[in-house]
Motif scaffolding. Structure first.
Motif, PDB file in Angstrom:
ATOM      1  N   SER A 107       0.840  -1.196   0.000  1.00  0.00           N
ATOM      2  CA  SER A 107       0.000   0.000   0.000  1.00  0.00           C
ATOM      3  C   SER A 107       0.867   1.235   0.000  1.00  0.00           C
ATOM      4  O   SER A 107       2.074   1.173   0.281  1.00  0.00           O
ATOM      5  CB  SER A 107      -0.905   0.022   1.243  1.00  0.00           C
ATOM      6  OG  SER A 107      -0.120   0.210   2.412  1.00  0.00           O
ATOM      7  N   GLY A 108       0.236   2.368  -0.286  1.00  0.00           N
ATOM      8  CA  GLY A 108       0.946   3.632  -0.203  1.00  0.00           C
ATOM      9  C   GLY A 108       1.370   3.948   1.217  1.00  0.00           C
ATOM     10  O   GLY A 108       2.433   4.543   1.436  1.00  0.00           O
TER      11      GLY A 108
ATOM     12  N   ASP B 207       5.893  12.141  -2.359  1.00  0.00           N
ATOM     13  CA  ASP B 207       4.758  11.226  -2.196  1.00  0.00           C
ATOM     14  C   ASP B 207       3.877  11.363  -3.433  1.00  0.00           C
ATOM     15  O   ASP B 207       3.136  12.330  -3.584  1.00  0.00           O
ATOM     16  CB  ASP B 207       3.996  11.588  -0.923  1.00  0.00           C
ATOM     17  CG  ASP B 207       2.806  10.681  -0.656  1.00  0.00           C
ATOM     18  OD1 ASP B 207       2.359   9.991  -1.583  1.00  0.00           O
ATOM     19  OD2 ASP B 207       2.306  10.682   0.487  1.00  0.00           O
ATOM     20  N   GLU B 208       3.958  10.362  -4.310  1.00  0.00           N
ATOM     21  CA  GLU B 208       3.177  10.342  -5.551  1.00  0.00           C
ATOM     22  C   GLU B 208       2.014   9.353  -5.456  1.00  0.00           C
ATOM     23  O   GLU B 208       1.475   8.920  -6.480  1.00  0.00           O
ATOM     24  CB  GLU B 208       4.087   9.966  -6.726  1.00  0.00           C
ATOM     25  CG  GLU B 208       5.120  11.010  -7.077  1.00  0.00           C
ATOM     26  CD  GLU B 208       4.622  12.032  -8.100  1.00  0.00           C
ATOM     27  OE1 GLU B 208       3.625  11.743  -8.785  1.00  0.00           O
ATOM     28  OE2 GLU B 208       5.243  13.116  -8.203  1.00  0.00           O
ATOM     29  N   VAL B 209       1.650   8.995  -4.234  1.00  0.00           N
ATOM     30  CA  VAL B 209       0.619   7.977  -4.039  1.00  0.00           C
ATOM     31  C   VAL B 209      -0.679   8.363  -4.724  1.00  0.00           C
ATOM     32  O   VAL B 209      -1.364   7.513  -5.301  1.00  0.00           O
ATOM     33  CB  VAL B 209       0.403   7.723  -2.533  1.00  0.00           C
ATOM     34  CG1 VAL B 209      -0.851   6.897  -2.296  1.00  0.00           C
ATOM     35  CG2 VAL B 209       1.618   7.030  -1.930  1.00  0.00           C
TER      36      VAL B 209
ATOM     37  N   ILE C 204      13.849   9.903  -2.832  1.00  0.00           N
ATOM     38  CA  ILE C 204      12.941   8.771  -2.632  1.00  0.00           C
ATOM     39  C   ILE C 204      11.568   9.176  -3.163  1.00  0.00           C
ATOM     40  O   ILE C 204      11.129  10.313  -2.949  1.00  0.00           O
ATOM     41  CB  ILE C 204      12.817   8.418  -1.129  1.00  0.00           C
ATOM     42  CG1 ILE C 204      14.195   8.130  -0.518  1.00  0.00           C
ATOM     43  CG2 ILE C 204      11.886   7.224  -0.926  1.00  0.00           C
ATOM     44  CD1 ILE C 204      14.167   8.019   1.014  1.00  0.00           C
ATOM     45  N   VAL C 205      10.906   8.242  -3.848  1.00  0.00           N
ATOM     46  CA  VAL C 205       9.545   8.474  -4.335  1.00  0.00           C
ATOM     47  C   VAL C 205       8.673   7.322  -3.840  1.00  0.00           C
ATOM     48  O   VAL C 205       9.091   6.152  -3.875  1.00  0.00           O
ATOM     49  CB  VAL C 205       9.488   8.544  -5.866  1.00  0.00           C
ATOM     50  CG1 VAL C 205       8.059   8.841  -6.336  1.00  0.00           C
ATOM     51  CG2 VAL C 205      10.440   9.608  -6.400  1.00  0.00           C
ATOM     52  N   THR C 206       7.482   7.660  -3.385  1.00  0.00           N
ATOM     53  CA  THR C 206       6.559   6.620  -2.915  1.00  0.00           C
ATOM     54  C   THR C 206       5.340   6.548  -3.833  1.00  0.00           C
ATOM     55  O   THR C 206       4.842   7.567  -4.310  1.00  0.00           O
ATOM     56  CB  THR C 206       6.098   6.884  -1.473  1.00  0.00           C
ATOM     57  OG1 THR C 206       5.428   8.155  -1.409  1.00  0.00           O
ATOM     58  CG2 THR C 206       7.275   6.884  -0.526  1.00  0.00           C
ATOM     59  N   LEU C 207       4.868   5.324  -4.030  1.00  0.00           N
ATOM     60  CA  LEU C 207       3.760   5.058  -4.942  1.00  0.00           C
ATOM     61  C   LEU C 207       2.721   4.184  -4.248  1.00  0.00           C
ATOM     62  O   LEU C 207       3.046   3.379  -3.376  1.00  0.00           O
ATOM     63  CB  LEU C 207       4.263   4.334  -6.193  1.00  0.00           C
ATOM     64  CG  LEU C 207       5.512   4.893  -6.879  1.00  0.00           C
ATOM     65  CD1 LEU C 207       5.931   3.981  -8.031  1.00  0.00           C
ATOM     66  CD2 LEU C 207       5.257   6.307  -7.373  1.00  0.00           C
TER      67      LEU C 207
END
Length: 987
Positions: free
Chosen positions: A668-669, A800-802, A825-828
């Motif tokens: 999950s994001g 945060d690209e969720v 860091i990038v989050t999806l």
């Protein structure tokens, strides 16, 4: 003031109100048991209640009333405005002037719906909570309405007529048995009289309050709930369902224990007995007081209606309404039946464990040849033909099947027909032997030959290894079966207990054996029902679990229950956390989705402008196929080599700018953002995080800590020590307009302050387009300057690209790219799996290297082959269907249309966003920018009524958020604009 008549006229009372309290009012007499009550209308509207206490009211009772009124201001009950005394026929009487509670008495507020019953329970619970710490000697007075003293009413039993006396006597005897247990429960002040005249209902159907504190006593709180139940069930079509709704409402507000629920049915009986006994006794003393009999006909009718309801069944229904297992013993019984210790013998010569079974269909969708109007012999021949045609060896009738064959009057009732089968039918020729599956004792035997009854029926009692009893009802046996077995007979596993009955003896059915489990006998014998009302199936699943636990057929033998919206809503309240919310005033029951549309239970399609999770459209066939194909082959974890994992990591990393090329997969994001924090803190050896105001990064504890959207709202505890909040660079509302660099000074200042304190930041984390903050398009230049300040302080930058990733913004795959920055860091999450639970972190080799400390990162489901197949399919669809371009084109069309609407509707203060991630901020005044929260809610509801789904966000919930599946078409966008135009006009 002195009044010379015992029953003062309205003129005298009007003069009294003016003299004592300075209130000029019209007087309207109100009913009362002992005291004189009058409503005072000022300027044509009810304003006060004038209460004149009986002359013989004890000083202690008046002191209790005064103490209660002082304790309870603002507690949704009567409030004291003033007090005085009057002399009536030479006797001094206390007079209270009480603020009038606007609304109508329960008995005059119209037919209550389930929501009102639940609201009543919640109101009683709130009043109980308000009274919980109240103490006063008067609570323990000798009082005829104290439920713990009700046994003293036995002296009134001779005054009751012959029809009432047995019920009242039995209830009072039961109280004597329960008193020791009741006294063990916590004792508190309870209102004790939430009757149909004391519960006030507002015009909108909510409970305005509960008035009249004259019956307050000390007792267990469940006694007060029992009073409310007794009166809530009066004059309603289905009193038990009404009671369950009240109980549910109370439980939602103040959870009830299993012990309290067990006592509740008896306590309701005791209150009803108290009502008829007290009324009879008081009528002797005051025969002219009509109020004393005001509820008695309804009370008698309720007693009669409840007479055929086994009290254990009432307890089961109350338990179910509160989310408990309806029968407490069921869990142990079912666990034992599933265990290796339980080894049942076949009940017929055909062993269902190895037989090929054919299930018949007696639902409304079943074949006409099985309808009982053709006669049992015809239907039996049709069943045998189906068995032969399918190559089966036996036919079964399903458990929990809603059947159309229960046509006799025995299945009819005031609340509808009993139609759901709670057993399994095993069809076999007449005179086939039937065997006991387990050791046991014959509990009951009967022959019930009436049409559609059981025919010959035997009930066996069995026990688990710990001695807990359960029962097996075996029906539709022959007459001779019941002649050769007696209650008390011991049976061994595999013993014959009878034979299947022929049509004339088995109730008129095709020959078969009815097998039904019971976890409680409900105080009954063989008259237990084999079919129940559809609304009660959940309760009966606990009373009669699936008998395939004994029969052991490998094929599915149960029908999944069909639930309507009301049932689903009630079950949510019973078994899900109250922290889960529902959208819209009237929640939607959604059963399917396709493309950019959701489909409700009535088949109506709704254009979904909210769901950025099903990114490439609801139920996209390529995604569904990828999921099902891989799930049919293998699903495991990342400790094995599998091409899906590496291919997905390679494909996903290729969508990012250098040096972002290391992928870690989650579910999950929220998990992704939690992992991103671990990466940053591990890589820097620091703890502090910089966040944007009103940010939301997920539901884990570590993320609530960095989400002002959560920690600065209801239930939040504010920012923790490791968090610093930075101003949102909001071009519409922000202090510096569109000057992003000036907002970034806040990041720079926090970095400096943390460094000076010896705790420099680990990371600056931001949503690339803040969603919960109101779909904010970050001011140009902000991220570049904020990143520079963070990195100068030695921190890492997390995007945060969720919510907004995967091409949604139209111009780029990732929203951060528009700002000319590259995060560390990038989050999806959300759109990554089109509804399948996937999340990801993408980082640089340098950060990844520093995270490799020797502690393994392992996620049981993260990176599994099925999830990776889904992720690959989403990437393929985004690319092959050119959905990023579609976001740009359709999103641009939609944004232009929204701006055109702003020219016609002054309430629109701002239209913002990119691609298909848009926000429309509503304001009451474009100059002051005062949020139009109420208008936004009305727009959302109006759009929903017209088939377009929207939602709101922002600190004031005044921003319409638009983030549909990116397959949204131009024609759908045009339709959305038309609906929104009408909604804005209506609102």
């Amino acid at each position: 003031m002195e009044i010379r008549r015992r029953n003062p006229s309205v003129e005298a009372l009007s003069a009294l109100a003016a003299e004592l309290f300075g209130v000029v009012a019209d007087v309207v007499p109100m009913p009362g048991e002992r005291h004189l009550n009058s409503r005072l209308d000022v300027d044509g509207r009810p304003r006060y209640l004038l209460k004149m206490y009986a002359a013989d009211t004890a000083e202690a009772d008046l002191a209790l009333q005064n103490a209660l009124l002082a304790w309870l201001p603002g507690a949704d009950t009567t409030a004291l405005a003033a007090a005085g005394t009057a002399v009536v026929e030479g006797e001094t009487r206390t007079v209270h002037l009480l603020d009038w509670l606007d609304g109508r008495e329960w008995c005059r507020a119209g037919i209550p719906d389930p929501a009102r019953f639940a609201a009543l329970g919640a109101a009683v619970a709130r009043l109980d909570r308000a009274l919980a710490d109240f103490d006063h000697p008067g609570l323990d007075r000798s009082y005829r309405w104290n439920p713990l003293q009700a046994n003293e009413l036995a002296t009134a039993l001779p005054l009751l007529d012959a029809a009432e006396r047995p019920f009242a006597a039995e209830a009072l005897e039961r109280l004597a048995e329960l008193l020791p247990e009741l006294r063990e429960l916590p004792q508190q002040a309870i209102h004790n009289d939430a009757n149909e005249n004391n519960v006030i209902v507002s015009d909108d159907g909510s409970i305005a309050g509960i008035i009249d504190l004259g019956d307050v006593v000390r007792a267990p709180r469940v006694c007060g709930l029992a009073v409310a139940l007794a009166y809530a069930q009066l004059d309603v079509r289905d009193p038990v369902s009404a009671a369950c709704q009240v109980v549910s409402g109370y439980h939602q507000e103040s959870p009830l224990t299993a012990r309290e629920l067990r006592l509740l049915p008896d306590l309701v009986d005791i209150r009803l007995a108290m009502s008829i006994a007290n009324a009879a006794a008081q009528r002797v003393d005051d025969p002219d007081n009509a109020y004393l009999s005001v509820s008695q006909p309804q009370v008698r009718a309720l007693i009669s209606a409840l007479s055929d309801q086994p009290r254990p069944l009432l307890e089961a229904r109350y338990r179910d309404a509160c989310g408990y297992r309806a029968v407490a013993a069921e869990q142990e019984i079912v666990t034992w039946l599933r265990s290796a210790d339980c080894d049942p013998a076949p009940m017929l010569r055909t062993d269902l464990r190895t037989a090929k079974a054919h299930t018949i269909d007696w639902t409304s969708q079943g074949p006409d040849e099985l309808r009982m109007r053709h006669g049992a012999e015809w239907v039996n021949a049709a069943i045998e033909a189906q068995v032969r045609a399918t190559g089966s060896t036996v036919a079964l009738g399903r458990y929990r099947e809603d059947r159309v064959v229960y046509n006799s009057a025995a299945f009819a009732g005031d609340n509808g027909r009993r139609s759901v089968h709670m057993a399994i039918d095993v069809f076999a020729a007449a005179d086939e032997p039937v065997f006991a599956p387990l050791d046991g004792v014959v509990a009951a035997v009967d022959f019930r030959p009436a049409e559609y009854d059981y025919g010959g029926v035997v009930m066996l009692e069995h026990r688990t290894c710990s001695g807990t009893p359960f029962w097996l009802l075996v029906g539709h046996l022959s007459k001779v079966s019941t002649d050769r077995i007696r209650p008390g007979d011991a049976v061994r596993r595999g013993d014959r207990i009878g034979w299947t009955g022929p049509v004339p003896e088995n109730g008129g059915w095709p020959p078969h054996t009815h097998v039904q489990l019971f976890t409680t006998r409900l105080g009954r014998s063989t008259d237990l029902p084999g079919a129940v009302h559809p609304d009660e199936v959940d309760v009966w699943e606990s009373i009669s679990p699936n008998p395939n636990l004994v029969l052991r057929a490998p094929e599915p033998t149960a029908v999944q229950p069909a639930r309507d919206s009301a049932d689903i809503s009630a079950r949510r309240k019973a078994n899900l956390s109250a922290t889960l919310s529902l959208s819209y005033t009237e929640p939607l029951h959604i059963v399917a989705g396709e493309g950019a549309e959701l489909i409700d239970a009535h088949g109506r399609r709704h254009l979904d402008l909210v769901n950025n999770v099903c990114h490439v459209g609801h139920c996209h066939p390529r995604v569904v196929e990828a999921l099902s194909a891989q799930a049919a082959v293998l699903n495991t974890n990342t400790r094995y080599l599998h091409g899906n994992l590496t291919e997905y990591a390679r494909r996903l990393a290729a969508t990012f700018p250098d040096p972002l090329n290391v992928v870690l997969l989650t579910n999950s994001g929220s998990e992704a953002n939690d992992l991103a924090l671990r990466l940053a803190r591990t890589a820097t050896g620091r703890e502090h995080a910089l966040v944007l105001d009103w940010a939301y990064h997920g539901n884990l504890g570590s993320l609530i800590e960095i989400s002002p959207y959560k920690f600065n709202r209801a239930g939040g505890t504010g920012p923790g020590e490791r968090v610093r909040i930075c101003a949102v660079p909001d071009p519409y509302r922000g202090e510096f307009g569109a000057d992003g660099a000036r907002y970034a000074k806040d990041v720079e200042a926090h970095c400096a302050a943390l460094a000076a304190a010896g705790t420099p930041p680990a990371a600056f984390i931001h949503e690339s387009i803040p969603g919960c903050a109101g779909q904010i398009e970050l001011a140009d230049g902000y991220l570049e300057a904020a990143y520079a300040a963070t990195r100068a302080a030695g921190g890492l930058c997390i995007a945060d690209e969720v919510q907004c990733g995967f091409g949604r913004v139209g111009t780029h795959m990732w929203a951060f790219e528009k700002h000319g920055v590259v995060p560390d860091i990038v989050t999806l999450g959300k759109p990554i799996g089109n509804g399948h639970p996937i999340g990801a972190v993408v980082t640089t080799p340098q950060v990844a290297k520093r995270f490799a400390t020797g502690m393994e990162y392992f996620n049981t489901f993260g990176g599994n082959p099925v999830s990776c197949a889904v992720g690959l399919a989403v990437l393929d669809v985004v690319e092959d269907e050119r959905l990023m371009a579609n976001s740009a084109v359709v999103g641009g069309f939609l944004k232009d249309g929204l701006r055109a609407l702003a020219q016609r509707h002054e309430v629109i203060g701002d239209v913002r966003g990119r691609g298909l991630f848009l926000g429309v901020e509503l304001v009451t005044d474009r100059q002051t920018k005062q949020p139009a929260t109420a208008a936004a809610k009305r727009v959302v509801e109006a759009a929903k009524r017209n088939g377009v789904l929207l939602s709101t966000d922002g600190p004031a919930d005044n921003v319409l958020k638009i983030k549909p599946p990116v397959v949204l078409s131009r024609s759908q966008a045009r339709h959305a604009l038309e609906v929104l135009d009408r909604a804005l006009q209506e609102s």
